[in-house]
Scaffold this motif. Structure first.
Motif, mmCIF file in Angstrom:
data_model
loop_
_atom_site.group_PDB
_atom_site.id
_atom_site.type_symbol
_atom_site.label_atom_id
_atom_site.label_comp_id
_atom_site.label_asym_id
_atom_site.label_seq_id
_atom_site.Cartn_x
_atom_site.Cartn_y
_atom_site.Cartn_z
ATOM 1 N N ARG A 86 -2.490 20.732 -85.296
ATOM 2 C CA ARG A 86 -3.454 21.809 -85.320
ATOM 3 C C ARG A 86 -4.815 21.243 -85.607
ATOM 4 N NH1 ARG A 86 -2.574 27.133 -85.343
ATOM 5 N NH2 ARG A 86 -4.636 27.526 -86.393
ATOM 6 N N ALA B 282 -12.587 26.010 -74.000
ATOM 7 C CA ALA B 282 -11.046 25.922 -73.801
ATOM 8 C C ALA B 282 -10.711 25.075 -72.402
ATOM 9 C CB ALA B 282 -10.451 27.410 -73.694
ATOM 10 N N ILE C 226 -6.920 23.577 -73.288
ATOM 11 C CA ILE C 226 -6.160 24.540 -74.067
ATOM 12 C C ILE C 226 -6.596 25.967 -73.448
ATOM 13 C CG2 ILE C 226 -5.918 23.335 -76.152
ATOM 14 C CD1 ILE C 226 -7.810 25.197 -77.343
ATOM 15 N N THR D 199 -5.549 30.819 -76.972
ATOM 16 C CA THR D 199 -5.113 29.863 -78.050
ATOM 17 C C THR D 199 -6.251 29.338 -78.872
ATOM 18 O OG1 THR D 199 -3.422 29.131 -76.549
ATOM 19 C CG2 THR D 199 -3.993 27.710 -78.717
ATOM 20 N N LYS E 173 -7.176 31.365 -81.458
ATOM 21 C CA LYS E 173 -6.335 31.654 -82.633
ATOM 22 C C LYS E 173 -6.921 30.426 -83.809
ATOM 23 C CE LYS E 173 -2.457 33.918 -80.854
ATOM 24 N NZ LYS E 173 -1.146 34.010 -81.044
ATOM 25 N N TYR E 174 -7.811 29.758 -83.241
ATOM 26 C CA TYR E 174 -8.396 28.495 -83.975
ATOM 27 C C TYR E 174 -9.625 29.133 -84.643
ATOM 28 C CZ TYR E 174 -4.568 25.141 -82.707
ATOM 29 O OH TYR E 174 -3.695 24.391 -82.504
#
Lengths: 195, 195
Positions: free
Chosen positions: A18, A47, A52, A56, A59-60
């Motif tokens: 992560r 992204a 990625i 996703t 989510k960060y």
DNA sequence: TTTGACATCGACACATTGTCTCGTTAAACT
DNA sequence: AGTTTAACGAGACAATGTGTCGATGTCAAA
């Protein structure tokens, strides 16, 4: 730096992965900002360029603003560590101050774009980040004040603000020699008036 | 200021009407920027708040960037006119310089948000605008150099850049008295070293 | 009154955003 | 080895912004 694709498989622990994704994201955002301007810094492009999925990425970080904010914080932290290193390396109080101010000016001189992200944001996050830098310089100044080389008609806090802003002029200077001259001029402003 | 609605019918000549719409648009954009941040500055919101159709807005400006650019240019022009007025009012060369620098610092102190728009833009428009200010100060400095009160180890052009950046520190100062102290400190940097 | 020029607005097609679900895949645990 | 856990990517979705046309209305001159 390739601002590259994150390895598809998780390297070691999840935590490390992560962190890696997070760092890669910040690198990508900074690269986009420097290369194609602020308008190009979108979640989609970040992204894709990071390698990625867009979902996703959410989510960060909650959005572009959060990404630029995190990037700015990382920059400031890095600069502070670097400046602290410079400070602890130099010997006397006066030399410390000069060395640190020159280092800060050179930082402004080298990556021009660092302070851009600070202005997208309206929050007090940047204010706090800037305050860290200000406090750092202020402490250096009060240390130098004891030796008597510093003017006493203006509070160290205001003098620190003066220093930081004056040295940002380095970003528009043409050469390192000019940066050094700028540091000299700025230092002159710190000395007591002759008259 | 209501950043208000433009009269639906043309007031006098068409030219005057277009100027009015244009100015109202710039006011609206500035208000949105100051109030809700950069992300809120969109063609849609500007049009709605100004009281004109969105399609009409596109007849005036090609996009948000163009609007913020025009606004920045208007700001710089206004500041230059004001500073020129200050300059021509004061008497001696030294007093001129001090009066102009204090006026500029007070401008930075009052409207904090002026320089934000400069950074959205990547083009050389802002570079040119900043150069105008720089040249203005530089000429003032070279004028002052003849009296001998100015240091001669650094080019006036670089000193002007130093001044402008140092004085932007005014935007984060708490009081007008502090601004005046900042001007004093900045001026000290311009004097020849005592040693 | 008619005509031309111009300003305005509504509407359309398209892109981006932020959120959600779902099936897949790899790590971690037993 | 087999099971559980969790992160991932892809697609769908409404909401919002973008840029462009065409239609409508107003002014000024012929």
């Amino acid at each position: 730096m390739y601002s590259g694709v994150v390895p598809k498989l998780w390297n070691e622990t999840i935590e490390a992965h992560r962190r890696a994704v997070r760092d890669a994201t910040l690198d990508t955002a900074a690269a986009l900002l420097a290369e194609h301007g602020l308008a190009s810094v979108t979640m989609s492009r970040i992204a894709k360029k990071t390698g990625i999925g867009r979902a996703t990425l959410y989510k960060y970080f909650s959005g572009v603003e959060a990404i630029l904010l995190a990037w700015h914080e990382r920059q400031i932290t890095g600069h502070l560590e670097y400046l602290a290193e410079i400070r602890d390396r130099a010997g006397g109080a006066g030399e410390r101050l000069e060395a640190v101010l020159e280092a800060y000016a050179l930082i402004s001189y080298k990556h021009h774009g660092t302070e851009l992200a600070a202005l997208v944001h309206r929050g007090d996050h940047i204010a706090r980040a800037q305050k860290q830098l200000n406090d750092f310089i202020r402490d250096l100044l009060t240390e130098g004040a004891e030796t008597g080389a510093l003017r006493d008609d203006v509070a160290p806090d205001e003098l620190a603000s003066y220093c930081l802003h004056a040295l940002t002029a380095a970003s528009s200077l043409p050469s390192e020699a000019a940066v050094r001259r700028l540091v000299t001029v700025t230092l002159t402003g710190l000395h007591p008036r002759a008259d």
